[in-house]
Write a protein that holds these residues in place. Structure first.
Motif, PDB file in Angstrom:
ATOM      1  N   CYS A   1       0.820  -1.370  -0.017  1.00  0.00           N
ATOM      2  CA  CYS A   1       0.014   0.022   0.083  1.00  0.00           C
ATOM      3  C   CYS A   1       0.924   1.438  -0.125  1.00  0.00           C
ATOM      4  CB  CYS A   1      -0.857  -0.046   1.325  1.00  0.00           C
ATOM      5  SG  CYS A   1      -2.225   0.992   1.013  1.00  0.00           S
ATOM      6  N   ASP A   2       0.960   1.887  -1.071  1.00  0.00           N
ATOM      7  CA  ASP A   2       1.803   3.126  -1.281  1.00  0.00           C
ATOM      8  C   ASP A   2       1.137   4.267  -0.471  1.00  0.00           C
ATOM      9  OD1 ASP A   2       3.722   2.806  -3.880  1.00  0.00           O
ATOM     10  OD2 ASP A   2       1.983   1.545  -3.640  1.00  0.00           O
TER      11      ASP A   2
ATOM     12  N   SER B   1      -9.651  -0.283  -4.280  1.00  0.00           N
ATOM     13  CA  SER B   1      -8.462  -0.709  -4.232  1.00  0.00           C
ATOM     14  C   SER B   1      -7.363   0.557  -3.689  1.00  0.00           C
ATOM     15  CB  SER B   1      -8.085  -1.433  -5.303  1.00  0.00           C
ATOM     16  OG  SER B   1      -7.675  -0.560  -6.273  1.00  0.00           O
ATOM     17  N   GLN B   2      -6.286  -0.021  -3.217  1.00  0.00           N
ATOM     18  CA  GLN B   2      -5.359   1.060  -3.029  1.00  0.00           C
ATOM     19  C   GLN B   2      -4.567   1.433  -4.494  1.00  0.00           C
ATOM     20  OE1 GLN B   2      -5.176  -2.375  -2.588  1.00  0.00           O
ATOM     21  NE2 GLN B   2      -3.230  -3.051  -2.145  1.00  0.00           N
ATOM     22  N   HIS B   3      -3.820   2.310  -4.484  1.00  0.00           N
ATOM     23  CA  HIS B   3      -3.151   2.803  -5.691  1.00  0.00           C
ATOM     24  C   HIS B   3      -2.241   1.259  -6.156  1.00  0.00           C
ATOM     25  CE1 HIS B   3      -0.141   4.457  -8.428  1.00  0.00           C
ATOM     26  NE2 HIS B   3       0.913   3.763  -7.734  1.00  0.00           N
ATOM     27  N   ILE B   4      -2.627   1.005  -7.420  1.00  0.00           N
ATOM     28  CA  ILE B   4      -2.100  -0.190  -8.114  1.00  0.00           C
ATOM     29  C   ILE B   4      -1.011   0.017  -9.043  1.00  0.00           C
ATOM     30  CG2 ILE B   4      -2.566  -2.449  -9.490  1.00  0.00           C
ATOM     31  CD1 ILE B   4      -3.738  -2.567  -6.912  1.00  0.00           C
ATOM     32  N   GLY B   5      -1.121   0.939 -10.133  1.00  0.00           N
ATOM     33  CA  GLY B   5      -0.034   1.384 -10.917  1.00  0.00           C
ATOM     34  C   GLY B   5      -0.424   1.225 -12.154  1.00  0.00           C
ATOM     35  N   ASP B   6       0.726   0.881 -13.439  1.00  0.00           N
ATOM     36  CA  ASP B   6       0.369   0.810 -14.599  1.00  0.00           C
ATOM     37  C   ASP B   6       0.391  -0.776 -15.052  1.00  0.00           C
ATOM     38  OD1 ASP B   6       0.275   0.591 -17.248  1.00  0.00           O
ATOM     39  OD2 ASP B   6       1.709   2.209 -17.658  1.00  0.00           O
ATOM     40  N   LEU B   7      -0.744  -1.079 -15.396  1.00  0.00           N
ATOM     41  CA  LEU B   7      -0.891  -2.821 -15.744  1.00  0.00           C
ATOM     42  C   LEU B   7      -0.017  -3.176 -16.662  1.00  0.00           C
ATOM     43  CD1 LEU B   7      -4.672  -3.137 -15.105  1.00  0.00           C
ATOM     44  CD2 LEU B   7      -2.938  -3.355 -13.450  1.00  0.00           C
ATOM     45  N   LYS B   8       0.615  -2.400 -17.587  1.00  0.00           N
ATOM     46  CA  LYS B   8       1.502  -2.864 -18.630  1.00  0.00           C
ATOM     47  C   LYS B   8       2.616  -3.635 -18.100  1.00  0.00           C
ATOM     48  CE  LYS B   8       1.162   0.729 -21.557  1.00  0.00           C
ATOM     49  NZ  LYS B   8      -0.254   1.474 -21.158  1.00  0.00           N
ATOM     50  N   ASN B   9       2.806  -3.191 -16.890  1.00  0.00           N
ATOM     51  CA  ASN B   9       4.053  -3.932 -16.257  1.00  0.00           C
ATOM     52  C   ASN B   9       3.575  -5.309 -15.509  1.00  0.00           C
ATOM     53  OD1 ASN B   9       5.173  -4.482 -13.303  1.00  0.00           O
ATOM     54  ND2 ASN B   9       6.927  -3.454 -14.423  1.00  0.00           N
ATOM     55  N   MET B  10       4.311  -6.321 -15.944  1.00  0.00           N
ATOM     56  CA  MET B  10       3.769  -7.751 -15.575  1.00  0.00           C
ATOM     57  C   MET B  10       3.355  -7.830 -14.000  1.00  0.00           C
ATOM     58  SD  MET B  10       5.128 -11.191 -16.868  1.00  0.00           S
ATOM     59  CE  MET B  10       6.127 -11.653 -15.183  1.00  0.00           C
ATOM     60  N   GLU B  11       4.562  -7.409 -13.505  1.00  0.00           N
ATOM     61  CA  GLU B  11       4.412  -7.451 -11.927  1.00  0.00           C
ATOM     62  C   GLU B  11       3.075  -6.638 -11.267  1.00  0.00           C
ATOM     63  OE1 GLU B  11       7.222  -7.081 -13.257  1.00  0.00           O
ATOM     64  OE2 GLU B  11       8.577  -8.659 -12.913  1.00  0.00           O
TER      65      GLU B  11
END
Ligand SMILES: [Zn+2]
Ligand SMILES: [Zn+2]
Length: 741
Positions: free
Chosen positions: A359-360, A416-426
């Motif tokens: 959780c950022d 949800s919490q901040h997740i980020g850019d889904l283009k990154n696999m992780e």
């Protein structure tokens, strides 16, 4: 026997696991009341008996003195006959635990714990992990519900006898504090050098010594790792982390330290010191660009764990940025951090309590005295966003770049919490893991899904797969419609509205890229009434990083591109890979580049932010706004605007003046499009959403200009205006569709 009275109370809301029963116990002792309390699926049920005047004081006192985490929605009271009961009893819970009352966001350390940590006579003196019923880790350590120690990362640390004694004593402020611990039974720290080898000595002192020498130290925090360093070494951190452009946040020792860097208003102070402890975007004393931030603003936060307070001793401020390789989720495991930060961190301050859920830090700004969320994460999640209609069992899967989902439970949207850019696999993995974690944590069986209209979004693909797997319906929702619904839900609005949605890009219903939309409608459907004339994007996505391409395209469309042999001109003329986009974000990019903004665009929305700070103050004139209505859509003539802008530059007007005049024109555009929409629909409520409204030049001016024309204008205050908020809008669309049957 003196006259007695007895009342029966039902308390609805979040009152379990937040220190509610100890508060009630304290009040009943103070007021000499007898009776009982028990938890119910809705909250708690009480009966209280005593002197009538004492009984009457109970509810007002309870509301005044409710614990910081309690969220009392409703208290209903009825008088019942006294029974002569003596003593106060805590009865076993009724029915099944309602899991949604059990998961609190993480809470910044409370003043009582901080005092103990600094008291040499206290048994928790300098304990980096002390906490109590009112503070400490929650969401990030909870594995499953019901919420008790065994199902958290603290399960690995059995309580010592002293802690156990406090835990079971209702008069103690650690009564039923699941993560409570002390120096004897809690987690411990270690310090590793850059190679990952443990170093002898006090880990905090070691970390401090290395920071003072200019080293970069990775610090394991609450929801992930930070990279910390002295502000004067921030450029080293940037180089090693390959983080160009994006601003870096500072953790300040206290408010006084924060005030030496930034102006802090009363409401900004409240946000900084609140138990949520977000990063707050503040105005710098010295507005000049510096290594931390290229704008006149800087993100500051205060320490929020005891470990932070200990680490900050002797420092006024430290850079604290999330420790992640670019675009990957922030590290949470010790081994992955030590391996992944080789060559970036010179040392590691670790502890042995697991971070269960990443959780950022959250990011907010204060707008007109209220929080305006930019990233809603630690300290806010998973606290529900209450919405005006039932959303039980629905799931909005969000967008892609600022991914996030919204799960419906009753009339609560669990974002949800901040997740980020889904283009990154992780990041995609993190997204899917959290989706399933939320479902089990909140006990929600998904009955319907909503996703973006864009088939290539990875969130759409996940949604399609889940819909097949679970055999539930999937509703694609147009990107800007979802934005509009998100802002409506944020403001608890139902029924038809005008939506002014300005952002980067989203797929339109006509298959082209949209992003400067004036829509009218409700959760079921909408009509597109306003936009801008599309801008050709030579190279498509390449334009998102290179605003010069868009400037070229604008000049070409205005007939002002003179070199016919230029590669981009040839590409534009041939229409090769030049998708048209009616996007406000791209228009801002292009205008920024036309005005001589030379720096490359590092992140979505950067040009809009740079234009905001480029604009000269006190300018009231606007560039001419020419509109044309084609097929019912009232569109800005972008070529005419480009011509006016370039003429201004030719006449020697400053880019600062023109930046202001351009944005003033956008204010006028907003008003005229809303007037057009009002004339068509009779609506006068307008919601503003989309990433462009992170621009603080535009937002207040558009709100005021709309109000002056008799519109009721609304902006976000509980969820983010950027794509992070989209999932909520999708959820609302799915709820409306289900109701329709
Ligand atoms: Zn505390
Ligand atoms: Zn202990």
């Amino acid at each position: 026997m003196a006259e007695r009275s007895r009342i029966h109370l039902e308390v609805e809301g979040l009152v379990q696991g937040v220190g509610f029963r100890p508060t009630v116990h304290r009040l009943t002792t103070q007021l000499a009341l007898s009776g009982f309390i028990r938890n119910t699926p809705q909250g708690a049920e009480l009966e209280l008996e005593g002197q009538p005047d004492q009984v009457a004081q109970f509810v007002p006192l309870l509301q005044q003195q409710a614990p910081v985490l309690a969220r009392i929605r409703r208290v209903s009271t009825v008088s019942i006959p006294p029974t002569g009961e003596t003593g106060f009893h805590i009865l076993p819970s009724v029915g099944q635990h309602a899991p949604d009352t059990q998961v609190s966001p993480d809470v910044g350390i409370c003043p009582d714990c901080l005092r103990e940590m600094r008291d040499p006579k206290d048994r928790r003196y300098r304990h980096p992990f002390l906490n109590c019923t009112n503070c400490g880790p929650r969401f990030t350590i909870i594995q499953s519900v019901p919420y008790d120690r065994e199902r958290t990362a603290m399960g690995a640390f059995p309580m010592c006898e002293d802690c156990q004694g406090e835990y079971t004593d209702i008069t103690d402020r650690r009564y039923h504090a699941q993560p409570t611990c002390c120096l004897n039974c809690g987690p411990t720290l270690t310090y590793l050098d850059g190679t990952g080898t443990a170093v002898e000595g006090d880990p905090i002192r070691l970390a401090q010594a290395h920071l003072r020498e200019g080293d970069i130290v990775a610090v394991k925090g609450l929801g992930g790792f930070h990279l910390a360093c002295l502000p004067e070494y921030a450029s080293l951190l940037r180089t090693r982390k390959e983080r160009e452009g994006k601003p870096l946040a500072l953790m300040c020792a206290d408010l006084d330290a924060a005030r030496t860097l930034c102006y802090i208003s009363r409401s900004e102070e409240e946000a900084l010191t609140s138990w949520r402890r977000p990063i707050v975007l503040l105005k710098k004393h010295d507005p000049a660009p510096d290594v931390l931030s290229h704008t006149p603003e800087l993100g500051l936060m205060l320490p929020y764990t005891p470990l932070h307070y200990l680490l900050m001793e002797g420092f006024s401020a430290l850079v604290m940025t999330s420790a992640n390789p670019s675009d990957c989720p922030v590290f949470i495991g010790n081994r992955e951090a030590v391996e992944g930060l080789q060559g970036i961190a010179d040392g590691f301050l670790l502890h042995n309590r697991d971070i269960v859920t990443r959780c950022d830090d959250s990011l907010v700004r204060i707008f007109r005295g209220e929080e305006y969320p930019l990233r809603r994460s630690r300290g806010y999640v998973p606290q529900p966003v209450e919405v005006p209609v039932p959303v039980q069992g629905l799931l909005g899967c969000g967008a892609e770049q600022k991914a996030g989902f919204a799960l419906g439970k009753g009339k609560d949207a669990l974002l949800s919490q901040h997740i980020g850019d889904l283009k990154n696999m992780e990041t995609l993995e993190h997204y899917e893991t959290q989706l399933h974690h939320f479902r089990t944590l909140f006990g929600v069986e998904v009955e319907g899904l909503a996703c973006d209209l864009h088939p290539d979004y990875l969130s759409t693909q996940v949604a399609q797969q889940l819909a097949r797997e679970w055999s539930v319906p999937l509703l694609p929702v147009q990107h800007h419609h979802a934005h509009m619904l998100s802002c409506m839900a944020d403001n608890r609005l139902e029924g038809p509205c005008i939506g002014l949605v300005w952002d980067g890009t989203g797929l339109g219903t006509d298959g082209t890229i949209w992003g400067a939309e004036c829509l009218a409608g409700d959760a079921l459907s909408f009509t597109r009434l306003g936009s801008i004339f599309p801008i050709s994007l030579p190279g498509g996505d390449a334009c998102a990083r290179d605003a010069g391409r868009i400037a070229h395209s604008l000049r070409y469309a205005a007939g002002l591109e003179t070199n016919p042999q230029d590669m981009l001109t040839l590409q534009l003329r041939a229409g090769l890979n030049c998708p048209p986009a009616s996007s406000m974000g791209r228009l801002f990019d292009g205008v920024y580049a036309l005005l001589g903004g030379s720096s490359p665009v590092h992140y979505e929305g950067e040009s809009a932010i740079r234009l905001e700070h480029m604009a000269q103050a006190g300018v009231t004139q606007a560039l001419p706004v020419e509109m044309e209505t084609v097929d019912g859509v009232c569109r800005l003539q972008t070529p005419a605007l480009t011509v006016a802008l370039l003429e201004g530059l030719q006449q020697g007007q400053s880019p600062h003046l023109l930046a202001a005049q351009f944005m003033n024109a956008m204010v006028e555009l907003a008003v005229r499009q809303c007037q057009f929409a009002r004339a068509q629909t009779g609506l006068d409520r307008v919601v503003l959403s989309g990433g462009v409204f992170q621009n603080m030049y535009l937002l207040p001016r558009i709100l005021d200009a709309l109000a002056a024309q008799g519109f009721e204008a609304y902006h976000h205050s509980r969820v983010s205006t950027n794509d992070e908020g989209i999932a909520l809008g999708q959820l609302m669309a799915a709820a409306a569709r289900r109701k329709e049957g």
